[in-house]
Design an enzyme around this catalytic site. Sequence first.
Site, PDB file in Angstrom:
ATOM      1  N   ASN A 139      48.871 -28.004 144.342  1.00  0.00           N
ATOM      2  CA  ASN A 139      50.132 -28.188 144.609  1.00  0.00           C
ATOM      3  C   ASN A 139      49.738 -28.736 146.022  1.00  0.00           C
ATOM      4  O   ASN A 139      50.660 -28.741 146.877  1.00  0.00           O
ATOM      5  CB  ASN A 139      50.684 -26.934 144.340  1.00  0.00           C
ATOM      6  CG  ASN A 139      52.236 -27.256 144.559  1.00  0.00           C
ATOM      7  OD1 ASN A 139      52.691 -28.103 144.004  1.00  0.00           O
ATOM      8  ND2 ASN A 139      52.983 -26.756 145.342  1.00  0.00           N
ATOM      9  N   HIS A 159      56.699 -21.338 140.601  1.00  0.00           N
ATOM     10  CA  HIS A 159      55.733 -20.560 141.412  1.00  0.00           C
ATOM     11  C   HIS A 159      56.024 -19.112 141.572  1.00  0.00           C
ATOM     12  O   HIS A 159      57.148 -18.654 141.215  1.00  0.00           O
ATOM     13  CB  HIS A 159      55.457 -21.342 142.762  1.00  0.00           C
ATOM     14  CG  HIS A 159      54.692 -22.509 142.652  1.00  0.00           C
ATOM     15  ND1 HIS A 159      53.385 -22.767 142.772  1.00  0.00           N
ATOM     16  CD2 HIS A 159      55.061 -23.786 142.275  1.00  0.00           C
ATOM     17  CE1 HIS A 159      53.184 -23.862 143.167  1.00  0.00           C
ATOM     18  NE2 HIS A 159      54.202 -24.603 142.463  1.00  0.00           N
ATOM     19  N   ARG A 195      43.149 -19.116 143.021  1.00  0.00           N
ATOM     20  CA  ARG A 195      44.187 -20.016 143.135  1.00  0.00           C
ATOM     21  C   ARG A 195      44.288 -21.165 142.555  1.00  0.00           C
ATOM     22  O   ARG A 195      45.205 -21.740 141.907  1.00  0.00           O
ATOM     23  CB  ARG A 195      44.634 -19.953 144.691  1.00  0.00           C
ATOM     24  CG  ARG A 195      45.634 -20.990 145.107  1.00  0.00           C
ATOM     25  CD  ARG A 195      45.913 -20.884 146.665  1.00  0.00           C
ATOM     26  NE  ARG A 195      46.787 -21.978 146.835  1.00  0.00           N
ATOM     27  CZ  ARG A 195      48.096 -21.932 147.294  1.00  0.00           C
ATOM     28  NH1 ARG A 195      48.931 -20.819 146.978  1.00  0.00           N
ATOM     29  NH2 ARG A 195      48.804 -22.923 147.762  1.00  0.00           N
ATOM     30  N   TYR A 221      57.477 -23.427 157.752  1.00  0.00           N
ATOM     31  CA  TYR A 221      56.018 -23.539 157.094  1.00  0.00           C
ATOM     32  C   TYR A 221      56.296 -24.849 156.380  1.00  0.00           C
ATOM     33  O   TYR A 221      57.194 -25.059 155.717  1.00  0.00           O
ATOM     34  CB  TYR A 221      55.702 -22.530 156.111  1.00  0.00           C
ATOM     35  CG  TYR A 221      54.167 -22.912 155.255  1.00  0.00           C
ATOM     36  CD1 TYR A 221      53.042 -22.764 156.105  1.00  0.00           C
ATOM     37  CD2 TYR A 221      54.125 -23.121 153.977  1.00  0.00           C
ATOM     38  CE1 TYR A 221      51.787 -22.944 155.553  1.00  0.00           C
ATOM     39  CE2 TYR A 221      53.165 -23.359 153.419  1.00  0.00           C
ATOM     40  CZ  TYR A 221      51.817 -23.239 154.195  1.00  0.00           C
ATOM     41  OH  TYR A 221      50.758 -23.679 153.523  1.00  0.00           O
ATOM     42  N   GLU A 225      60.011 -19.790 143.630  1.00  0.00           N
ATOM     43  CA  GLU A 225      59.265 -18.779 143.824  1.00  0.00           C
ATOM     44  C   GLU A 225      59.893 -17.429 143.472  1.00  0.00           C
ATOM     45  O   GLU A 225      60.792 -16.962 143.746  1.00  0.00           O
ATOM     46  CB  GLU A 225      58.961 -18.657 145.378  1.00  0.00           C
ATOM     47  CG  GLU A 225      58.322 -19.757 146.252  1.00  0.00           C
ATOM     48  CD  GLU A 225      56.996 -20.045 145.960  1.00  0.00           C
ATOM     49  OE1 GLU A 225      56.385 -19.054 145.208  1.00  0.00           O
ATOM     50  OE2 GLU A 225      56.347 -20.920 146.206  1.00  0.00           O
TER      51      GLU A 225
END
Length: 428
Positions: free
Chosen positions: A259, A312, A243, A367, A390
Amino acid sequence: MARVIFALFGMLALTWAEPLRFDGYQLFSVLTKGYEDTRFLYDLSENYPDLDFWRYPRTNQNATILVPPGLVDIFKAGLEPRGISYQVVSTDVQKIVDAGAPLAPEEEANRKRQAGTFIDHTSYHTYNRIIEAINLTKIAYPDNVQLSNLNYITHEGRVVTLVKLSGSTSATKKPAIIVESGIHAREWITPAANLWVIEKVLEDYKAGNAEARAMLDKYDWYFVPVANPDGYDYTHSTNRMWRKNRRYISTRCSGVDLNRNFDVVWGTTGISRTCTSDIYCGEAPFSEPETANMRDLFNSLIDTAVAYLSVHSFSQYLLVPWGYTEYVSRPANADELDRVTTKMLQSLISTHGTNYYHGTAWQLLNYAASGAAEDWALTRKPGIYAMCYELRPRYDDPRAFILPPSEIIGTAQEYYASLKTMAAEMRV
């Protein structure tokens, strides 16, 4: 000189490394029902860095965790006495990885010839192949494409390529839209989708398509297709699930989550101070050349920048600031940002019927994560259109970061539709 030698050594090490296989790995979906469950899983992630959290735990939501064979029994033994419910989503993760592997060169070349494109958009590619395709795009559209390298080379000596798209008008100082993708190495769909969009909008512009003409004549677009080339190449050569970037930190760990490294409420929420963690935020804001690149690009365009898009995968969300708060908090331009992104969401959904969702990270995910690019851009220049895509697949899809290449074009088409809507709707 020492840095160059270290970079070359690191690249040679990648060449010699055997790719990690995922035979025997199991993918778990784990439901946490309260703070204690969530805290337990976070502690596991700190104590067992080989546990790969594809989706971190949130209360009353499923976490997705890739567990290596040697930790499966330990992992289950930790969950069961606490009454934490789980489901084994996949026991053949290598099969999913194989399905998304790049094609053999001869097959890739054959598909490219058949499609008449600069790169085969039905396969994933190494960074070098991506740069080759971008250079061919420049040759084909010299009036609409400018290429440059961002200021800092990466830790392993790679340069980060910037693609500027503009129309053939003579206007100077047009509003600027910055598109950053590939900052998380394993999210292969994001460079792939942006490559397709770059080629498609140029093709449409040349053909006189009104929407493409509006996009490039009114705005200058600054695409960074692979913001983290070290990490991206590492996912091709060594570990498909990597990642972070590839900074050497110690003999026990490498890499910073880029990020989490932008200077916005840095180091507070959704991060780890442990360098083995996938969400390690680094030693300081902008400690990494990859994030410094994006900072410097934005600062160089500060007078004209009107939008910052951070692309992303996965989950099919269109996220809006603020993403760093453990409650719903919105910027001063929230109403306008929501107006435009809601229309963009409709374009994402209507193209192929793919379900996308819109909101803040806390609204959708329960989150928060500090140090994210789009939050930083909006604090740096209040009032801009800042958002985070996303892309596919869904949040509960076991393919997660390993989206099959057969879905590249469909994903890119719905993403392109949303960009056209954004360009038409922004008030600048």
